[in-house]
Design an enzyme around this catalytic site. Structure first.
Site, PDB file in Angstrom:
ATOM      1  N   ARG A  59      81.755  23.570   9.256  1.00  0.00           N
ATOM      2  CA  ARG A  59      80.997  24.755   9.422  1.00  0.00           C
ATOM      3  C   ARG A  59      79.922  24.741  10.336  1.00  0.00           C
ATOM      4  NH1 ARG A  59      80.198  26.670   3.867  1.00  0.00           N
ATOM      5  NH2 ARG A  59      81.368  24.892   3.637  1.00  0.00           N
ATOM      6  N   THR A  60      79.245  23.597  10.696  1.00  0.00           N
ATOM      7  CA  THR A  60      78.191  23.633  11.481  1.00  0.00           C
ATOM      8  C   THR A  60      78.632  23.804  13.152  1.00  0.00           C
ATOM      9  OG1 THR A  60      77.012  22.256  10.192  1.00  0.00           O
ATOM     10  CG2 THR A  60      75.911  22.387  12.495  1.00  0.00           C
ATOM     11  N   LYS A  87      83.118   1.393  18.791  1.00  0.00           N
ATOM     12  CA  LYS A  87      84.301   1.210  20.214  1.00  0.00           C
ATOM     13  C   LYS A  87      83.321   0.646  20.889  1.00  0.00           C
ATOM     14  CE  LYS A  87      83.151   5.915  21.267  1.00  0.00           C
ATOM     15  NZ  LYS A  87      83.361   7.319  21.842  1.00  0.00           N
ATOM     16  N   ARG A 109      75.173  16.255  16.080  1.00  0.00           N
ATOM     17  CA  ARG A 109      75.313  15.817  14.532  1.00  0.00           C
ATOM     18  C   ARG A 109      75.604  14.148  14.680  1.00  0.00           C
ATOM     19  NH1 ARG A 109      77.318  17.551   9.480  1.00  0.00           N
ATOM     20  NH2 ARG A 109      76.035  19.261  10.012  1.00  0.00           N
ATOM     21  N   HIS A 137      67.810  18.874   9.706  1.00  0.00           N
ATOM     22  CA  HIS A 137      68.920  19.962  10.067  1.00  0.00           C
ATOM     23  C   HIS A 137      68.318  21.178  10.339  1.00  0.00           C
ATOM     24  CE1 HIS A 137      72.755  21.589  10.531  1.00  0.00           C
ATOM     25  NE2 HIS A 137      73.211  21.391   9.349  1.00  0.00           N
TER      26      HIS A 137
END
Lengths: 310, 425
Positions: A59-60, A87, A109, A137
């Site tokens: 959604r974001t 990684k 995010r 947020h």
């Protein structure tokens, strides 16, 4: 209108009342763009916005992508590993690589609180925090506040009850930061195990009694309750949580008759919110999603667009 | 060949000498102290205008060797130590392999001797692999050269195991040094739990994780009549517990670190991983309580918990960065800059906390004092010298310190260990 001076949007704690008012005002004008036949303005033409998502989100990410595109910015989406350590490349390395492609703004995010700060400190790009750990947020907080303002007509003096897992919620923290700044009265409510130490210092009322939290509230916001909290001994069982804290039609009657019901999504129907409430006439959950685009357009525009004209 | 220090303004824990003295050092020992000593053909250090302390002793250092030589080695750690004025350092056993056998103790002592700068005293583990279950061969560790044991980085969580460790260590003549942290309470915490951790969305490590272990071990110590030393105490409540235990005559001692008695959790707001340390930085009232504890003797000594980490290890998200910061080179400067002018400690008390008291705790009867017949471990300090903490000036292999950029007043100019000049600015 006050001047916008911020390079980044990392945390609503850093935003003044005027800053937030300016974002809300700007968002209001952008909301209309999304209702047009041609949903596009050239405000950010030639700008590049990267979406760096190191944590699952649909959604974001969609909302930011549409916001950037409706402002005519070019976008690229990077799905990074949950932890860059996996990684062997650090978050900053990833960000420096994005910067090397002449990206103007990066939306981040990340599961670690403070992660967007690393990019803000280590690169020249503007950074928008799209959710970091349990910390912040800000665009969710802003879109919630925008929705409240739109529905209720004011923020000063309104009572907002936030119910659920406050401890792990960046949405709660950003709402608290923004709402207290705008003069709203915020009550947080949830099981004692999920109310973080010292939250009173953020200027909120704290209660474990749902009736007290919801009494005469203008806004009832339910937070997502993750089932893992049971294994982590925060909750005896999810069903006990439902019995005590689920926003049901009965409980909603404690609030003002015209109170609005919000949820940052995705909802666990029947856990933190009853389906009848989520779909009921007081629910503004889908308005939140719609408004999310307008608010994110406003944020991107304020951070990038006005500078472009100079 | 001896060494002559002229015009030394000697400061011991029991007080400063009234007039400057000359110190004659011979065969690694202090041979004579007198207003004017003449010796021909030996090296001379003029200490005029400087303070002369017994060599500083740090009970809590991580040298990282063997195992993580990319962070620090016995050589680089020794260089950092002498630069900070330390002549004896105790290195913690959380190496790879763990210091839980005499062989590893021997390896460290051999390496330290080759480097030949400071006295390195390996601290053995309390339990094998620091896993909290099976006791190490403490008699063997003692014979190999250990004076204390610790599972540092972790507490001995099982109270029954801790009881046995205290009893057995007493027999072996080893000081048990406890890292006070109930892991079930600290859990995933990465900073002090409270309003600030809530604001920052970082998992909190509550004060009670520390105080519960202290309270438990005070009770064990009382019951068993054994000594226990609490490392890096950080909280006001810990000081309260220890003060009361001491008043009751229980044989507990403790140390505090410069970062815990000068910094608060507020510095974490930058998300700078150099501020991430275990136990975490606490609040202003805890800092004040540590000052009071230093003042009234509840806090026996100052230790650094020097914990080097590479840039690569530290330049990550706050939650995943390893805890710890380096401290050997800044400890005395911070004490002289922050504690002495604020009248928390005067110079004799500085010497007590940083040399005499640690020597006494570890049974180093020949150290911790400048007197005839004692070991010639000496730190010469220019109290007026102002300097700034920088990466470039740091001798440690790692540069992880939250004090970068800090201006300090008071710096070591010469360090003498065993009669040998091991550092000169």
């Amino acid at each position: 209108m006050p001047k916008w001076t911020h390079k980044h949007l990392l945390d609503l704690q850093e935003m003044s009342r005027d800053d937030i008012a300016l974002i809300l005002e700007t968002a209001k004008s952008f909301k209309e763009v999304s209702q047009r036949e041609v949903k596009k303005v050239p405000a950010l033409r030639g700008k590049t916005v990267a979406l760096l998502f190191a944590e699952p989100s649909t959604r974001t990410r969609m909302s930011f992508e549409l916001a950037a595109k409706r402002l005519s910015a070019d976008t690229l989406s990077i799905q990074a590993a949950a932890s860059s350590l996996v990684k062997g490349e650090t978050l900053l390395d990833t960000a420096l690589n994005i910067q090397a492609m002449n990206v103007d703004l990066v939306v981040v995010r990340h599961s670690a609180s403070g992660a967007p700060q690393i990019i803000a400190n280590g690169t020249q790009m503007a950074v928008v925090n799209a959710g970091d750990g349990c910390r912040s947020h800000p665009t969710q907080g802003l879109l919630d506040i925008f929705t409240m303002n739109e529905r209720i007509g004011k923020l000063e003096g309104i009572k907002v009850a936030i119910v659920g897992d406050i401890l792990h919620s960046r949405v709660a923290r950003s709402n608290i930061a923004g709402l207290t700044r705008m003069g709203a009265h915020v009550v947080v409510c949830g099981p004692g195990t999920l109310i973080p130490m010292g939250i009173e210092a953020m200027g909120v009322q704290v209660t474990t009694r749902i009736a007290e939290a919801l009494k005469d509230a203008d806004v009832v916001m339910a937070l997502r309750m993750q089932k893992e909290r049971q294994q982590e001994a925060y909750l005896p069982t999810v069903s006990e949580y439902v019995r005590e804290f689920c926003i049901t039609p009965d409980r909603l009657r404690y609030a003002k008759p015209n109170a609005i019901v919000m949820h940052p999504g995705p909802t666990n129907r029947g856990v933190e919110i009853a389906a009848e409430v989520a779909d009921g006439p007081q629910s503004v959950i889908l308005d939140q999603v719609t408004n999310g685009i307008a608010v994110r357009m406003a944020v991107l525009y304020l951070l990038l667009g006005r500078k472009a004209k100079v | 060949m001896g060494l002559l220090i002229k015009n030394a303004e000697i400061v011991n824990a029991q007080g400063p000498w009234e007039k400057a003295q000359d110190i004659w050092i011979d065969n690694g020992k202090i041979g004579e102290i007198a207003p004017s000593i003449r010796r021909d053909g030996c090296p001379v250090i003029d200490a005029r205008g400087k303070k002369v302390f017994p060599g500083l002793i740090d009970l809590h250092v991580h040298l990282r060797e063997p195992g993580r030589e990319d962070k620090e080695t016995i050589e680089t750690g020794s260089r950092a130590a002498v630069k900070g004025g330390f002549t004896s350092i105790f290195c913690m056993p959380n190496t790879t392999p763990t210091i839980d056998t005499a062989q590893v103790v021997q390896y460290i002592l051999d390496q330290a001797r080759k480097v030949g700068l400071v006295n390195v005293y390996p601290v053995g583990a309390i339990t094998l692999g620091r896993e909290g279950a099976q006791l190490t061969e403490m008699m063997d560790l003692k014979r190999a050269g250990c004076l204390g044991v610790s599972d540092d980085g972790r507490a001995v969580m099982n109270a029954g195991v801790m009881r046995r460790a205290l009893e057995y260590a007493k027999m072996a003549g080893l000081l048990v040094m406890q890292h006070c942290e109930d892991e079930t309470l600290s859990a995933k915490g990465v900073m002090n739990e409270g309003a600030t951790s809530t604001l920052l969305g970082l998992a909190g490590d509550p004060v009670v994780a520390e105080t519960i272990i202290i309270a438990r071990d005070i009770e064990l110590s009382r019951y068993l009549g054994t000594r226990v030393h609490f490392m890096h105490v950080s909280a006001a409540r810990s000081i309260d517990l220890i003060r009361r235990a001491k008043a009751e005559g229980i044989a507990v001692t403790c140390e505090a670190t410069p970062h815990h008695f000068t910094l608060t959790e507020d510095v974490v707001k930058t998300f700078d991983t150099a501020t991430k340390v275990n136990p975490p930085l606490r609040r202003a009232e805890d800092v004040m309580a540590l000052h009071e504890g230093l003042r009234d003797g509840t806090v026996d000594c100052i230790a650094t918990d020097h914990a080097p980490h590479t840039r690569e290890d530290k330049e990550v998200e706050f939650a995943v960065a390893p805890p710890g910061l380096i401290g050997l080179e800044t400890s005395l400067g911070i004490v002289l800059t922050d504690l002495v002018p604020a009248k928390v400690l005067d110079l004799p008390r500085v010497v007590e906390k940083m040399s005499t008291s640690p020597a006494r705790l570890m049974g180093l009867s020949q150290k911790g004092e400048i007197a005839v017949g004692k070991d010639a471990d000496i730190t010469i300090v220019d109290l007026n010298k102002e300097w700034t903490v920088t990466r470039e000036d740091t001798a440690s292999k790692s540069k992880n310190t939250p004090f970068l950029g800090r201006k300090l007043k008071g710096r070591v100019v010469t360090t003498v260990c065993g009669g040998k000049v091991v550092y000169q600015e």
